[in-house]
Scaffold this motif. Structure first.
Motif: not given
Length: 271
Positions: A41-45, A49-60, A214-217
């Motif tokens: 749900i809290r996808r930005h952190v 999400e890398a499974v879908y996007e290929g790459s995902w960065t959280v706090e550097g 704060r979170g959304l599928l």
């Protein structure tokens, strides 16, 4: 490939990401195992999400999807956190980690056992310390959050989220129907109670209270009625928190790190 990764973490959701982030920053080589269709749900952190996007960065810290254990090793050498879609842990036939952390938070054991690594740590309910895992970390908010259990189990799931600004169960929104998510809002948006933030199929999903989404599928994700799909923080001033690791995740991460170091120290002294 035995020994290529010191730690394997099952799960890449927001709570798991707090642990992964800390272990990576402390210099451990970490491999993340996820499903091929994560539902954070809290996808930005969430490194999932890398499974879908290929790459995902959280706090550097950047996580990247990999397809094989060999690719995972190469990406780790580049300073990335590799994420492998391998919910059944098939890669453990090639990789023998010193530590395995079950951070799925499924409220039940989905196959983790003491034979998977020298040290097995599980987060939350569904595990018994000494039976399913060497250590269990408490995940319930309150005095014992992050505490290491060497025997017994974590507190059972109540189904009620922690209270923020006087709101508890109202903060979480569940799907009103079966269908696919069609989002009208984005994580971080300020929403009003009753506002339509998404549809499940043709059924509208309305904000349960006024605050920050704060979170959304993910848009297009298939859900069943009652499935958790959104989370609202009533504190509009805390909008920036949608994009950083939570206090709860960091507290649990501290428990995991302490558990790993205490186990490693004991094993070292016994040699």
């Amino acid at each position: 490939m035995s020994g290529e990764f010191s730690i394997v973490v099952r799960g890449g959701g927001d709570i798991a990401t707090g642990t992964i982030h800390r272990l990576h920053r402390c210099g451990f080589s970490v491999l993340v195992l996820e499903t091929d269709r994560p539902s954070a749900i809290r996808r930005h952190v969430a490194f999932s999400e890398a499974v879908y996007e290929g790459s995902w960065t959280v706090e550097g810290v950047e996580a990247v999807r990999v397809e094989t254990p060999e690719e995972a090793v190469r990406r780790r050498e580049q300073g990335k956190v590799p994420v492998l879609a391998d919910a059944e842990c098939r890669c453990l036939e090639q990789i023998r980690p010193r530590v395995l952390v079950d951070a799925i938070l499924a409220k039940k054991n989905l196959g983790t056992n003491l034979e998977m690594a020298d040290t097995v740590i599980a987060l939350g309910p569904g595990f018994t310390a000494g039976k399913d895992a060497h250590l269990v970390i408490e995940t319930m908010r309150g005095h014992n959050l992050g505490r290491i259990l060497t025997e017994g189990t974590a507190r059972p799931n109540t189904g009620v989220p922690g209270v923020i600004a006087g709101f508890g169960k109202e903060r979480v929104i569940h799907s009103p129907a079966d269908g696919r998510m069609v989002n009208c809002s984005r994580i971080g948006d300020l929403v009003e109670k009753g506002q339509i933030i998404a549809h499940v199929g043709q059924t509208p999903v309305r904000a349960s209270l006024t605050g920050v989404l704060r979170g959304l599928l993910r848009d297009g994700y298939p859900v069943t009625k009652g499935f958790k799909i959104a989370d609202i923080d009533p504190r509009e001033s805390e909008q920036k928190n949608c994009f950083t690791i939570s206090d709860k995740a960091r507290c649990i991460a501290g428990g995991v790190l302490e558990g790993i170091l205490s186990r490693e120290r004991v094993q070292f002294l016994q040699k």
